[in-house]
Design a protein around this motif. Sequence first.
Motif, short mmCIF file in Angstrom:
data_model
loop_
_atom_site.label_atom_id
_atom_site.label_comp_id
_atom_site.label_asym_id
_atom_site.label_seq_id
_atom_site.Cartn_x
_atom_site.Cartn_y
_atom_site.Cartn_z
N VAL A 67 0.84 -1.19 0.00
CA VAL A 67 0.00 0.00 0.00
C VAL A 67 0.88 1.24 0.00
O VAL A 67 1.90 1.30 0.70
CB VAL A 67 -0.94 0.01 1.23
CG1 VAL A 67 -1.73 1.31 1.30
CG2 VAL A 67 -1.89 -1.18 1.17
N MET A 68 0.51 2.22 -0.79
CA MET A 68 1.30 3.45 -0.90
C MET A 68 0.92 4.42 0.22
O MET A 68 -0.26 4.70 0.45
CB MET A 68 1.06 4.12 -2.26
CG MET A 68 2.01 5.26 -2.55
SD MET A 68 1.74 5.98 -4.20
CE MET A 68 0.31 7.01 -3.84
N GLY A 69 1.92 4.92 0.91
CA GLY A 69 1.70 5.89 1.97
C GLY A 69 1.63 7.30 1.42
O GLY A 69 1.80 7.54 0.22
N GLU A 70 1.41 8.25 2.31
CA GLU A 70 1.30 9.65 1.90
C GLU A 70 2.60 10.18 1.31
O GLU A 70 2.59 11.14 0.53
CB GLU A 70 0.89 10.50 3.10
CG GLU A 70 -0.54 10.21 3.58
CD GLU A 70 -0.96 11.14 4.70
OE1 GLU A 70 -0.15 12.03 5.07
OE2 GLU A 70 -2.07 10.97 5.23
N ASN A 71 3.72 9.54 1.66
CA ASN A 71 5.01 9.95 1.09
C ASN A 71 5.29 9.33 -0.27
O ASN A 71 6.37 9.53 -0.85
CB ASN A 71 6.14 9.60 2.07
CG ASN A 71 6.24 8.10 2.33
OD1 ASN A 71 5.44 7.30 1.82
ND2 ASN A 71 7.24 7.70 3.11
N GLY A 72 4.35 8.56 -0.79
CA GLY A 72 4.53 7.94 -2.11
C GLY A 72 5.29 6.63 -2.09
O GLY A 72 5.49 6.03 -3.15
N GLN A 73 5.69 6.18 -0.91
CA GLN A 73 6.43 4.93 -0.80
C GLN A 73 5.47 3.78 -0.48
O GLN A 73 4.41 3.98 0.10
CB GLN A 73 7.50 5.04 0.27
CG GLN A 73 8.52 6.13 0.02
CD GLN A 73 9.20 5.99 -1.33
OE1 GLN A 73 9.76 4.93 -1.64
NE2 GLN A 73 9.16 7.03 -2.14
N PHE A 74 5.88 2.56 -0.87
CA PHE A 74 5.02 1.39 -0.70
C PHE A 74 5.53 0.52 0.44
O PHE A 74 6.74 0.34 0.62
CB PHE A 74 4.99 0.58 -1.98
CG PHE A 74 4.21 1.22 -3.09
CD1 PHE A 74 2.91 0.83 -3.37
CD2 PHE A 74 4.77 2.23 -3.88
CE1 PHE A 74 2.18 1.43 -4.39
CE2 PHE A 74 4.05 2.83 -4.90
CZ PHE A 74 2.75 2.42 -5.16
N ALA A 75 4.59 -0.05 1.19
CA ALA A 75 4.92 -0.97 2.25
C ALA A 75 3.84 -2.06 2.29
O ALA A 75 2.70 -1.84 1.92
CB ALA A 75 4.97 -0.25 3.60
N PRO A 76 4.23 -3.29 2.74
CA PRO A 76 3.24 -4.38 2.81
C PRO A 76 2.03 -3.98 3.63
O PRO A 76 2.16 -3.33 4.67
CB PRO A 76 4.03 -5.52 3.47
CG PRO A 76 5.46 -5.24 3.11
CD PRO A 76 5.58 -3.74 3.13
N ALA A 77 0.87 -4.40 3.15
CA ALA A 77 -0.38 -4.09 3.88
C ALA A 77 -0.41 -4.85 5.19
O ALA A 77 0.05 -5.98 5.27
CB ALA A 77 -1.59 -4.46 3.01
#
Length: 211
Positions: free
Chosen positions: A201-211
């Motif tokens: 899932v993409m965070g507000e900073n535009g980076q992705f992390a596992p849901a």
Amino acid sequence: MSHKHFSDLVAGYRRFRAEDWPREHARWAELTHGQKPKVMVIACSDSRVDPATIFGTHPGEVFVVRNIANLVPPFELGGGRHGVSAALEFAVTQLEVEEIVVMGHGECGGVHAAFSHRFAGARPGEGGFIAHWVDLLDEARDRIVKQHGHGPEAIRALELETVRVSIANLRTFPCIPEREAKGLLTIHGAYFAIADGVLHVMGENGQFAPA
């Protein structure tokens, strides 16, 4: 010519009609009066990344648009057919969805075509339509090649970038920022890794992390 594959689909329909239809009859009866999905999902046409399967949704819950590399074109006028734009306009202004999810994925053939320029110069019907569609990623591709070269890391970076590009293009449609500003619409980015089945899932900073 064999019709085996279509016959397989019809067999699948019969299982649905015998098992799922009776079990979900109340839901289907309600859906005959119209749809009221709260979420729009923009995903790739790739046969491996069906949003209903990945998100475990039921009929009527999500309004889905699928195309090569889950791309949204920018708001533009002209003589072309605007299928994605029409679906977006319908979902936002008519169905009034409350959230939009743009989902990219691993091993994306559209991204590989954009990265390799495989269909550059091809005539329409022989790859030209694909080339003109994925050239939406040309600017991102050139930037990523300068940063990462031409290896797997660059491909993965461009797969993620399809989500960011599409979200940026979403916001060129006047109806989108208007609703975001009023708190009526939220946009999300996601990425499904086929290799391990993990949703990022993409965070507000535009980076992705596992849901």
